[in-house]
Motif scaffolding. Sequence first.
Motif, short mmCIF file in Angstrom:
data_model
loop_
_atom_site.label_atom_id
_atom_site.label_comp_id
_atom_site.label_asym_id
_atom_site.label_seq_id
_atom_site.Cartn_x
_atom_site.Cartn_y
_atom_site.Cartn_z
N LEU A 255 10.79 22.25 -18.21
CA LEU A 255 9.75 22.24 -19.24
C LEU A 255 9.94 21.12 -20.25
CD1 LEU A 255 9.37 26.09 -19.88
CD2 LEU A 255 7.96 24.61 -18.43
N GLY A 256 11.00 20.34 -20.11
CA GLY A 256 11.22 19.21 -21.01
C GLY A 256 11.95 19.54 -22.29
N SER A 257 12.43 20.78 -22.43
CA SER A 257 13.17 21.15 -23.64
C SER A 257 14.55 20.52 -23.67
CB SER A 257 13.28 22.68 -23.73
OG SER A 257 12.00 23.28 -23.75
N ILE A 258 15.11 20.24 -22.50
CA ILE A 258 16.39 19.56 -22.37
C ILE A 258 16.18 18.32 -21.53
CG2 ILE A 258 18.75 19.71 -21.44
CD1 ILE A 258 18.72 22.67 -22.00
N GLN A 259 16.66 17.18 -22.04
CA GLN A 259 16.54 15.92 -21.31
C GLN A 259 17.83 15.70 -20.51
OE1 GLN A 259 13.67 14.17 -21.25
NE2 GLN A 259 12.86 15.82 -22.56
N TRP A 260 17.72 15.77 -19.18
CA TRP A 260 18.89 15.62 -18.31
C TRP A 260 18.42 15.14 -16.96
CZ3 TRP A 260 20.58 19.00 -14.10
CH2 TRP A 260 21.86 18.68 -13.61
N GLN A 261 19.09 14.12 -16.44
CA GLN A 261 18.66 13.56 -15.16
C GLN A 261 19.88 13.35 -14.26
OE1 GLN A 261 15.42 12.88 -14.04
NE2 GLN A 261 16.56 12.73 -12.14
N PRO A 262 20.15 14.31 -13.34
CA PRO A 262 21.25 14.13 -12.40
C PRO A 262 20.87 13.12 -11.32
CG PRO A 262 20.06 16.13 -11.88
CD PRO A 262 19.43 15.56 -13.13
N THR A 263 21.82 12.81 -10.43
CA THR A 263 21.54 11.84 -9.36
C THR A 263 20.39 12.28 -8.47
OG1 THR A 263 23.80 11.03 -9.35
CG2 THR A 263 22.50 10.64 -7.37
N PRO A 264 20.41 13.50 -7.90
CA PRO A 264 19.19 13.97 -7.24
C PRO A 264 18.24 14.47 -8.32
CG PRO A 264 20.86 15.67 -7.08
CD PRO A 264 21.50 14.50 -7.78
N PRO A 265 16.95 14.50 -8.07
CA PRO A 265 16.01 15.06 -9.06
C PRO A 265 16.42 16.48 -9.46
CG PRO A 265 14.82 13.96 -7.30
CD PRO A 265 16.26 14.00 -6.87
N PRO A 266 16.12 16.88 -10.70
CA PRO A 266 16.54 18.20 -11.17
C PRO A 266 16.11 19.35 -10.26
CG PRO A 266 15.76 16.89 -13.01
CD PRO A 266 15.48 16.09 -11.77
N LEU A 267 14.94 19.24 -9.63
CA LEU A 267 14.48 20.32 -8.74
C LEU A 267 15.44 20.48 -7.56
CD1 LEU A 267 12.43 22.44 -7.89
CD2 LEU A 267 11.10 20.63 -6.78
N LEU A 268 15.89 19.35 -6.99
CA LEU A 268 16.84 19.43 -5.88
C LEU A 268 18.18 19.99 -6.36
CD1 LEU A 268 16.20 16.06 -3.98
CD2 LEU A 268 15.36 18.35 -3.41
N TRP A 269 18.62 19.57 -7.53
CA TRP A 269 19.87 20.10 -8.09
C TRP A 269 19.77 21.62 -8.26
CZ3 TRP A 269 20.40 22.83 -12.65
CH2 TRP A 269 21.71 23.12 -13.03
N HIS A 270 18.67 22.08 -8.81
CA HIS A 270 18.48 23.53 -9.04
C HIS A 270 18.54 24.30 -7.73
CE1 HIS A 270 16.47 27.31 -9.92
NE2 HIS A 270 15.45 26.97 -9.14
N ALA A 271 17.80 23.84 -6.73
CA ALA A 271 17.77 24.55 -5.45
C ALA A 271 19.14 24.51 -4.79
CB ALA A 271 16.71 23.95 -4.54
N HIS A 272 19.81 23.36 -4.84
CA HIS A 272 21.13 23.23 -4.22
C HIS A 272 22.13 24.17 -4.87
CE1 HIS A 272 25.21 21.62 -3.76
NE2 HIS A 272 24.81 21.27 -2.54
N GLU A 273 22.16 24.22 -6.18
CA GLU A 273 23.15 25.06 -6.87
C GLU A 273 22.87 26.55 -6.69
OE1 GLU A 273 26.19 23.98 -8.59
OE2 GLU A 273 25.49 22.69 -6.97
N MET A 274 21.61 26.93 -6.56
CA MET A 274 21.31 28.33 -6.30
C MET A 274 21.78 28.74 -4.91
SD MET A 274 20.17 29.38 -9.08
CE MET A 274 19.90 31.05 -8.53
N LEU A 275 21.75 27.80 -3.97
CA LEU A 275 22.16 28.12 -2.60
C LEU A 275 23.66 27.89 -2.40
CD1 LEU A 275 19.11 26.52 -0.79
CD2 LEU A 275 19.75 28.93 -0.66
N PHE A 276 24.13 26.66 -2.63
CA PHE A 276 25.51 26.31 -2.33
C PHE A 276 26.46 26.63 -3.48
CE2 PHE A 276 23.20 23.74 0.76
CZ PHE A 276 23.93 24.00 1.91
#
Length: 397
Positions: free
Chosen positions: A48-69
């Motif tokens: 939602l843009g409340s926190i500015q953070w940009q990991p190497t993969p897009p945040p959506l990929l990071w979120h899905a990866h961390e929920m699974l792995f």
Amino acid sequence: MTLPIGNQTPAPPAPHGMPWLRLAFRPFYLGAALLAALIVPFWVAVFLGSIQWQPTPPPLLWHAHEMLFGFAIAVIVGFLMTAGKSWTGLQTPRGPALGALFLLWLSARVASLMAPYAVFAVLDLALLPIVGLIFLRLLIRSRNWRNVPLALILLLLTAVNLTFHLSATGVIDLNPTRSLYAALGFVVIIECVMAGRVVPFFTASALPNLKIVTLPWLDRLALAATVVGMVLWVTEWHSGLASVALALAFALNLVRQWRWHPLATLGRPILWILHAAHLWLALGLGLLALAQLGLVTPSLGVHALGVGATGGLILGMMTRTARGHTGRPLTADAPEIAVYVLIMLAALLRVLLPLLTPSLYVSSLVASAAAWSAAFLIYLWQYTPWLVSARPDGKDG
């Protein structure tokens, strides 16, 4: 050395070592619950843009990866390394060895937030092959061939994770979302197998007057349809065939669950949470079938499987197995009931509310994240003292 006298049997060895490192469920359940409670609201704030953070993969990929792995794999490792001791009669990692496995998992989670991507990828890829080989060795030594496929799935998930990291960094030309869908597919297959074993067994054990007759051919058919449906969905080989296979998996999983008498469990929260989560598994497969026809978005099916099925089954098993292995009654008190209601509410808010009222998507996202996080925070509040302390009956484990 003291020898037994007469009909006396030797006393079991006294528990030793730090209690929280005696069985794998203890550290991994704690870590998984803390991760789940923190990263979902964090992800929503980033989205939602409340926190500015940009990991190497897009945040959506990071979120899905961390929920699974991160989250799901931690629970699977904790469960299998604990159940493996019961299934094989052999010792699973404990003490410093278990602590090292947990620190490896934890270091990868921290690295995903702040370390160079290569460091994160190496740490993240290390855990599953180690655990998979340990588990496979135990099963082979004890000739427990029935559970060997579960060990092989852990090793296959390593290959899926490697593919994700290579595609996320552009080393290979593949959509990294496909790898995440494949990981979800493997998790769903594990859930389909384990639910078919434990849900009818737990239900019949708790309700002895209830007659449950499982049909092995129906279980195998439901699993086969689920596997085929997930493979076709992940590979995008043929959307029409995928829709048929997923619809069949939806129907077969519903039929087998109806034979488990889910309505008889409504007065037993520690049972109905497992039935409710399995219902979400079937619904998720059905929503993915509709998504293949363009009738709904794939995200609805993914979150039905991720929040309702995976979240529900995980909390149902994390409460039941933690109570059992810490020597406590297999009942659900007020905190557990709150946990179960909240995780089901999180699924309803994330899946059904956007389906019925798309204009409330952002509100449903925030409310679902709050319910999800609250469920795992309550779990931590109730279970942390139990998971870090010795069993009250003095037994090991």
